[in-house]
Design a protein around this motif. Structure first.
Motif, PDB file in Angstrom:
ATOM      1  N   GLN A   1       0.832  -1.203   0.000  1.00 44.70           N
ATOM      2  CA  GLN A   1       0.000   0.000   0.000  1.00 44.70           C
ATOM      3  C   GLN A   1       0.869   1.257   0.000  1.00 44.70           C
ATOM      4  OE1 GLN A   1      -3.094   0.032  -0.472  1.00 44.70           O
ATOM      5  NE2 GLN A   1      -3.862  -1.968   0.136  1.00 44.70           N
ATOM      6  N   VAL A   2       1.937   1.230   0.791  1.00 45.20           N
ATOM      7  CA  VAL A   2       2.836   2.379   0.862  1.00 45.20           C
ATOM      8  C   VAL A   2       3.502   2.597  -0.503  1.00 45.20           C
ATOM      9  CG1 VAL A   2       5.018   3.147   1.870  1.00 45.20           C
ATOM     10  CG2 VAL A   2       3.204   2.283   3.343  1.00 45.20           C
ATOM     11  N   MET A   3       3.918   1.496  -1.141  1.00 43.99           N
ATOM     12  CA  MET A   3       4.529   1.597  -2.471  1.00 43.99           C
ATOM     13  C   MET A   3       3.547   2.208  -3.461  1.00 43.99           C
ATOM     14  SD  MET A   3       7.595   0.810  -3.290  1.00 43.99           S
ATOM     15  CE  MET A   3       7.595   0.249  -4.998  1.00 43.99           C
ATOM     16  N   GLU A   4       2.284   1.803  -3.368  1.00 38.80           N
ATOM     17  CA  GLU A   4       1.283   2.338  -4.292  1.00 38.80           C
ATOM     18  C   GLU A   4       1.128   3.846  -4.089  1.00 38.80           C
ATOM     19  OE1 GLU A   4      -2.583   0.433  -4.243  1.00 38.80           O
ATOM     20  OE2 GLU A   4      -3.443   2.050  -5.438  1.00 38.80           O
ATOM     21  N   ARG A   5       1.113   4.245  -2.801  1.00 35.49           N
ATOM     22  CA  ARG A   5       0.961   5.668  -2.487  1.00 35.49           C
ATOM     23  C   ARG A   5       2.171   6.460  -2.983  1.00 35.49           C
ATOM     24  NH1 ARG A   5       0.359   9.942  -2.455  1.00 35.49           N
ATOM     25  NH2 ARG A   5      -0.556  11.481  -1.044  1.00 35.49           N
ATOM     26  N   ILE A   6       3.373   5.877  -2.849  1.00 32.00           N
ATOM     27  CA  ILE A   6       4.582   6.556  -3.314  1.00 32.00           C
ATOM     28  C   ILE A   6       4.573   6.644  -4.844  1.00 32.00           C
ATOM     29  CG2 ILE A   6       7.109   6.342  -3.504  1.00 32.00           C
ATOM     30  CD1 ILE A   6       7.100   5.259  -0.647  1.00 32.00           C
ATOM     31  N   TYR A   7       4.062   5.595  -5.473  1.00 26.22           N
ATOM     32  CA  TYR A   7       3.962   5.582  -6.936  1.00 26.22           C
ATOM     33  C   TYR A   7       3.088   6.746  -7.391  1.00 26.22           C
ATOM     34  CZ  TYR A   7       3.395   3.507 -11.607  1.00 26.22           C
ATOM     35  OH  TYR A   7       3.412   3.267 -12.946  1.00 26.22           O
ATOM     36  N   GLU A   8       1.991   6.975  -6.640  1.00 21.77           N
ATOM     37  CA  GLU A   8       1.111   8.112  -6.949  1.00 21.77           C
ATOM     38  C   GLU A   8       1.853   9.431  -6.713  1.00 21.77           C
ATOM     39  OE1 GLU A   8      -1.934   7.849  -8.272  1.00 21.77           O
ATOM     40  OE2 GLU A   8      -1.538   5.683  -8.312  1.00 21.77           O
ATOM     41  N   ALA A   9       2.598   9.495  -5.586  1.00 19.68           N
ATOM     42  CA  ALA A   9       3.323  10.717  -5.253  1.00 19.68           C
ATOM     43  C   ALA A   9       4.373  11.035  -6.323  1.00 19.68           C
ATOM     44  CB  ALA A   9       3.983  10.584  -3.886  1.00 19.68           C
ATOM     45  N   ARG A  10       4.957   9.990  -6.904  1.00 22.52           N
ATOM     46  CA  ARG A  10       5.978  10.209  -7.937  1.00 22.52           C
ATOM     47  C   ARG A  10       5.411  10.857  -9.182  1.00 22.52           C
ATOM     48  NH1 ARG A  10       8.954   7.529 -10.575  1.00 22.52           N
ATOM     49  NH2 ARG A  10      10.992   8.475 -10.272  1.00 22.52           N
ATOM     50  N   LYS A  11       4.095  10.727  -9.382  1.00 27.50           N
ATOM     51  CA  LYS A  11       3.479  11.394 -10.529  1.00 27.50           C
ATOM     52  C   LYS A  11       3.458  12.906 -10.297  1.00 27.50           C
ATOM     53  CE  LYS A  11       0.600   7.501 -11.865  1.00 27.50           C
ATOM     54  NZ  LYS A  11      -0.706   6.895 -11.616  1.00 27.50           N
ATOM     55  N   VAL A  12       3.423  13.304  -9.031  1.00 26.12           N
ATOM     56  CA  VAL A  12       3.452  14.727  -8.688  1.00 26.12           C
ATOM     57  C   VAL A  12       4.897  15.224  -8.681  1.00 26.12           C
ATOM     58  CG1 VAL A  12       2.819  16.425  -6.923  1.00 26.12           C
ATOM     59  CG2 VAL A  12       1.392  14.392  -7.279  1.00 26.12           C
ATOM     60  N   ASN A  13       5.768  14.412  -8.084  1.00 20.84           N
ATOM     61  CA  ASN A  13       7.168  14.803  -7.979  1.00 20.84           C
ATOM     62  C   ASN A  13       8.051  13.581  -8.234  1.00 20.84           C
ATOM     63  OD1 ASN A  13       9.727  15.606  -7.256  1.00 20.84           O
ATOM     64  ND2 ASN A  13       9.039  16.785  -5.474  1.00 20.84           N
ATOM     65  N   PRO A  14       8.666  13.526  -9.416  1.00 18.66           N
ATOM     66  CA  PRO A  14       9.445  12.320  -9.755  1.00 18.66           C
ATOM     67  C   PRO A  14      10.766  12.202  -8.993  1.00 18.66           C
ATOM     68  CG  PRO A  14       9.386  13.850 -11.609  1.00 18.66           C
ATOM     69  CD  PRO A  14       8.604  14.490 -10.509  1.00 18.66           C
ATOM     70  N   ARG A  15      11.101  13.195  -8.188  1.00 20.61           N
ATOM     71  CA  ARG A  15      12.371  13.090  -7.463  1.00 20.61           C
ATOM     72  C   ARG A  15      12.201  12.330  -6.145  1.00 20.61           C
ATOM     73  NH1 ARG A  15      13.943  17.924  -5.856  1.00 20.61           N
ATOM     74  NH2 ARG A  15      11.916  18.808  -6.339  1.00 20.61           N
ATOM     75  N   ILE A  16      11.505  11.234  -6.208  1.00 26.26           N
ATOM     76  CA  ILE A  16      11.322  10.403  -5.009  1.00 26.26           C
ATOM     77  C   ILE A  16      11.939   9.041  -5.294  1.00 26.26           C
ATOM     78  CG2 ILE A  16       9.646   9.318  -3.456  1.00 26.26           C
ATOM     79  CD1 ILE A  16       7.632  11.476  -4.316  1.00 26.26           C
ATOM     80  N   SER A  17      12.749   8.570  -4.375  1.00 22.81           N
ATOM     81  CA  SER A  17      13.293   7.218  -4.568  1.00 22.81           C
ATOM     82  C   SER A  17      13.046   6.374  -3.322  1.00 22.81           C
ATOM     83  CB  SER A  17      14.780   7.277  -4.903  1.00 22.81           C
ATOM     84  OG  SER A  17      15.462   7.953  -3.874  1.00 22.81           O
ATOM     85  N   VAL A  18      13.053   5.074  -3.534  1.00 23.85           N
ATOM     86  CA  VAL A  18      12.714   4.140  -2.459  1.00 23.85           C
ATOM     87  C   VAL A  18      13.820   3.110  -2.302  1.00 23.85           C
ATOM     88  CG1 VAL A  18      11.050   2.403  -1.681  1.00 23.85           C
ATOM     89  CG2 VAL A  18      10.255   4.372  -2.996  1.00 23.85           C
ATOM     90  N   VAL A  19      14.272   2.913  -1.077  1.00 20.86           N
ATOM     91  CA  VAL A  19      15.182   1.812  -0.779  1.00 20.86           C
ATOM     92  C   VAL A  19      14.386   0.830   0.074  1.00 20.86           C
ATOM     93  CG1 VAL A  19      17.338   1.108   0.301  1.00 20.86           C
ATOM     94  CG2 VAL A  19      17.164   3.350  -0.777  1.00 20.86           C
TER      95      VAL A  19
END
Lengths: 150, 677
Positions: B427-445
């Motif tokens: 669920q968190v990954m899905e939310r981050i995926y959505e957030a990346r559409k707003v700001n692509p400078r997000i990365s996940v480890v």
């Protein structure tokens, strides 16, 4: 569905002898095909007899699936396979009380298909509503929960 | 030299991190493990799986100071994926050793650095020359139980409504009176506090109680005979709050099946059929057919159907109104449970609201306990970070409110470190995926202790993709009502432990959308998976949490600086962390199952709580590790309710009737027509 072997047998026998018999009545009274005949009930019996054997194989195959699940699509495939097998045997060799000369393929397909659809739908609806414990016991509707040791 | 073994308990998902002095011998059978080796005391550890040899391996310090792993097993072990059998290999620390179903990370600890609080198990055995880690394989009886430490309070607030009215109130329930094994009604009345009575009493107003009461009502019991004590108005209140926290609002889908209907004990019509019906009559024919196709072909040809949270809640509201839930509900905080002298139970509860103290007793003959998850706990290193820094914003748990993380990421970008591979992580990954559409400078480890290869059971293997393990629900489906359920119920406590270890572990649902996000992330480089064991988390000079990780090869250390760390591991299911259950277990010396959860019979009865005709049952996560695996699910709770109510019918509890055949059909018709049962 997540049946056990005993559950498969119990459900098959129950549904064939209730829904299966009901669904065969129009054929018995000659409403379709080559006139009424008791043969349709013999077909039911063979579906049940061979089916109990097939169930052993299905139960084994189910062990390859992580969830030990038997979804609708496999029920459909199993139904098609059983129909093909029984139809071929009846057409080529014949079985006691159903000689090959009395076998009409179109009648068989109609009857088998009608019974199968009735049983398939009932297995999702009738069994659950009549026997609330059916779905927790892998399709076993007979008997109660064992007394737990205490 | 000491050795620390760390792994995740596949059943409770708790972290295990015992430390042993070398040499260490481990295997399945304690009697086969040597207690002395070359004149030295040997530490011994027992792992119960049948895939582990009786004497599986010995780890010792050689003369030149190297740590040697000597495999002595029939099936061998894997060290960082390489198989060894009947052979020796040097360990440098950080390796993942695989044997049977266990994936254990090895850390070497110089004796001086030993963390005195490393684990409860070693602490319990401190002072004995031979350290022994032997998981309980039978019921834990009170007289053999090692003292149970109550875990320190978590910084995650789980049930905010409970804090206001804490147990600090002191004089309630009256300590003198509640010291007794059995309490007389006269003594209760002598307190001057209200004493209420009912036949049936459900403790906790969550979904577990709701389905129990629903089942009772459909089996013939009248609402006047039932009471529910709860602080919640709606049965799904706490559940919905947790869903919201882990980014599942009402319109999103939950990990539950079509026929797991807490509003319908028959499971028909399931949510898929109902949704298809609604879609069809709204003119969305293709969508309707899609839902039917899903339930027909899942999980082979389609993703498993899952209902929307909102639809489940609406259906529960309708059923609650039908069975008269509000009429049975008593507002209150449950404080203690005792047996009464007349073969019933008394529950002391506080209905105190702001500015008005209101203490009461309720006496009932049949009691059902479904208090749910006791707590949320952060991983140990994250909890330490929070305690040391007081920073509750950059290190968060997936089950606590953390929308600020996504708001910050959408505005400023940044790096997120995710711990855990379960449904919350998805669920968190899905939310981050959505957030990346707003700001692509997000990365996940994404941090994993060891690579995943997928559990095996019999002829089957669980699916794995990119180290995410997939399973439609949190246990294999046949544990709800198939051959696996029957197998588990028939097993001894030891066999149950083995089976649950093979079926358990962290998994998520295989949804096309989620798998695509992971795949894209890996290809585009914004998502990476890192293997290793966390050593510590510290604040760097930029005010960001830095995670120090021990890699799996040659004791390498990796440092990950992130803006946020999200802990997506599970909830705490230890009943001892709940003051009410802790008091009940200690007061009546109730046995616990090998996982430390309440021991229940196959009918979910707390047999030791029997009081003449009085019966007490438990349901939900507090019974994990017993006769049934998926106890914390909608259908699992319905199963618990079904078994306990069938048991009540058998002991001829007042008002209950057998539900079968035409009677069952009649009740179903009433459900369909929305008539009172």
């Amino acid at each position: 569905m997540t049946p056990t072997l005993i559950g498969r047998w119990q459900t098959r026998i129950f549904l064939l002898s209730t829904v299966g018999v009901l669904a065969s009545l129009p054929f018995y009274f000659g409403l379709t095909g080559h006139g009424g005949s008791f043969t349709y009930f013999w077909v039911l019996l063979y579906v049940g007899l061979f089916g109990c054997g097939w169930d052993v194989i299905y139960n084994y195959l189910m062990g390859y699936m992580w969830d030990h699940d038997w979804p609708g699509v496999l029920q459909l495939l199993a139904g098609i396979w059983e129909g093909l097998f029984l139809g071929t045997v009846l057409m080529v060799i014949g079985l006691p009380y159903i000689p090959t000369q009395d076998f009409y393929l179109v009648d068989f397909i109609l009857h088998y298909g009608f019974v199968w659809v009735g049983i398939y739908l009932s297995s999702w609806v009738v069994m659950r509503i009549l026997f609330p414990r059916w779905r927790f016991r892998g399709g076993e509707w007979l008997g109660k929960w064992p007394h737990s040791p205490s | 030299m000491h050795i620390q073994l760390s792994w995740e308990d596949p059943i409770t998902e708790e972290q295990q991190e015992p430390i042993f002095p070398l040499p260490l011998a481990f295997g399945r059978d304690l009697s086969q493990l040597p207690s002395r080796w070359q004149g030295q005391e040997v530490s011994r550890a027992v792992f119960t799986s049948r895939e582990v040899s009786r004497y599986h391996a010995l780890i010792y310090c050689s003369e030149n100071g190297q740590v040697i792993y000597e495999d002595r097993s029939a099936n061998g072990s894997r060290i960082n994926g390489k198989k060894i059998r009947q052979a020796r290999q040097v360990l440098t620390g950080g390796e993942v050793v695989q044997f049977g179903p266990y994936n254990v990370t090895v850390s070497l600890v110089a004796s001086a650095d030993e963390d005195p609080d490393a684990t409860l198990l070693t602490r319990a055995h401190r002072g004995t020359p031979t350290l022994l880690l032997e998981p309980p394989t039978d019921l834990i009886r009170p007289d053999t139980r090692t003292p149970i430490d109550i875990p320190p309070p978590s910084t995650v607030v789980f049930a905010p409504e409970q804090i206001v009215d804490s147990r600090a109130a002191g004089e309630f329930p009256p300590p003198q009176l509640f010291q007794a094994e059995h309490i007389s009604l006269a003594a209760l009345r002598a307190t001057g506090l209200p004493v209420e009575e009912s036949e049936y009493l459900a403790l906790g107003g969550g979904i577990g109680s709701f389905v129990w009461v629903d089942t009772l009502r459909i089996h013939g019991v009248k609402p006047e005979q039932i009471r529910v004590i709860s602080i919640a108005q709606k049965p799904y209140e706490r559940y919905e709050r947790l869903l919201n926290n882990c980014q599942i609002p009402r319109w999103k889908r939950i990990r539950s099946g079509s026929d797991s209907c807490p509003d319908n004990i028959w499971g028909w019509p399931g949510y898929a059929l109902r949704e298809a019906w609604r879609s069809f009559f709204s003119g969305r024919v293709l969508e309707a057919l899609g839902f039917l196709w899903q339930v027909f072909s899942e999980p082979l040809l389609a993703d498993t159907y899952t209902p929307r949270a909102g639809d489940v809640f609406t259906a529960m509201d309708r059923e609650a109104a039908r069975i008269g839930w509000e009429q049975m509900l008593c507002y209150g905080n449950i404080r203690a449970i005792r047996k009464t002298e007349d073969g019933r139970y008394v529950v002391a509860y506080s209905a105190t609201r702001a500015g008005h103290t209101d203490h009461r007793f309720r006496v009932a003959k049949y009691v059902h306990l479904a208090t749910g998850y006791p707590a949320i706990k952060l991983l140990k290193d994250l909890q330490e970070f929070r305690e040391q820094t007081g920073d509750l914003k950059s290190v968060v748990h997936g089950y606590e409110p953390h929308s600020h993380v996504y708001e910050h990421l959408e505005k400023h970008g940044g790096t997120v470190l995710i711990r855990g591979f379960g449904i919350v992580a998805s669920q968190v990954m899905e939310r981050i995926y959505e957030a990346r559409k707003v700001n692509p400078r997000i990365s996940v480890v994404h941090l994993s202790r060891s690579p995943k290869s997928g559990n095996r059971f019999g002829r089957a293997k669980r699916a794995v993709e990119n180290h995410w393990e997939f399973q439609p629900y949190n246990w294999p489906k046949a544990t709800w009502g198939g051959d696996l359920r029957a197998m588990l119920e028939a097993a001894t406590p030891l066999e149950r432990r083995e089976l649950l270890e093979l079926w358990g572990g962290t998994t998520t649902a295989s949804r096309r959308k989620w798998r695509r996000a992971v795949q894209e992330g890996l290809q585009q480089g914004w998502y990476s998976i890192l293997f290793g064991k966390v050593e510590k988390v510290e604040l760097d000079n930029k005010g960001k949490p830095v995670t120090y990780i021990q890699g799996t090869h040659n004791n390498t250390q990796v440092k990950v600086e992130a803006d946020f760390v999200i802990d997506c591991t599970g909830l705490v299911s230890d009943p001892m962390t709940n003051p009410l259950l802790n008091d009940l277990i200690s007061h009546y010396h109730l046995p616990l199952n090998p996982h430390g959860r309440l021991h229940v019979s196959n009918d979910f009865e707390l047999v030791e709580m029997r009081n003449r005709e009085g019966r007490m049952y438990a349901a939900g996560i507090i019974t994990l590790g017993g006769p049934y695996a998926p106890v914390d699910t909608f259908l699992g709770l319905q199963y618990c309710a079904h078994r306990s109510v069938e048991h009540l019918v058998r002991v001829r509890a007042p008002g209950t009737k057998t539900l079968e055949g035409i009677g069952s059909l009649w009740q179903w018709c009433k459900w369909a027509l929305n008539l009172k049962p």
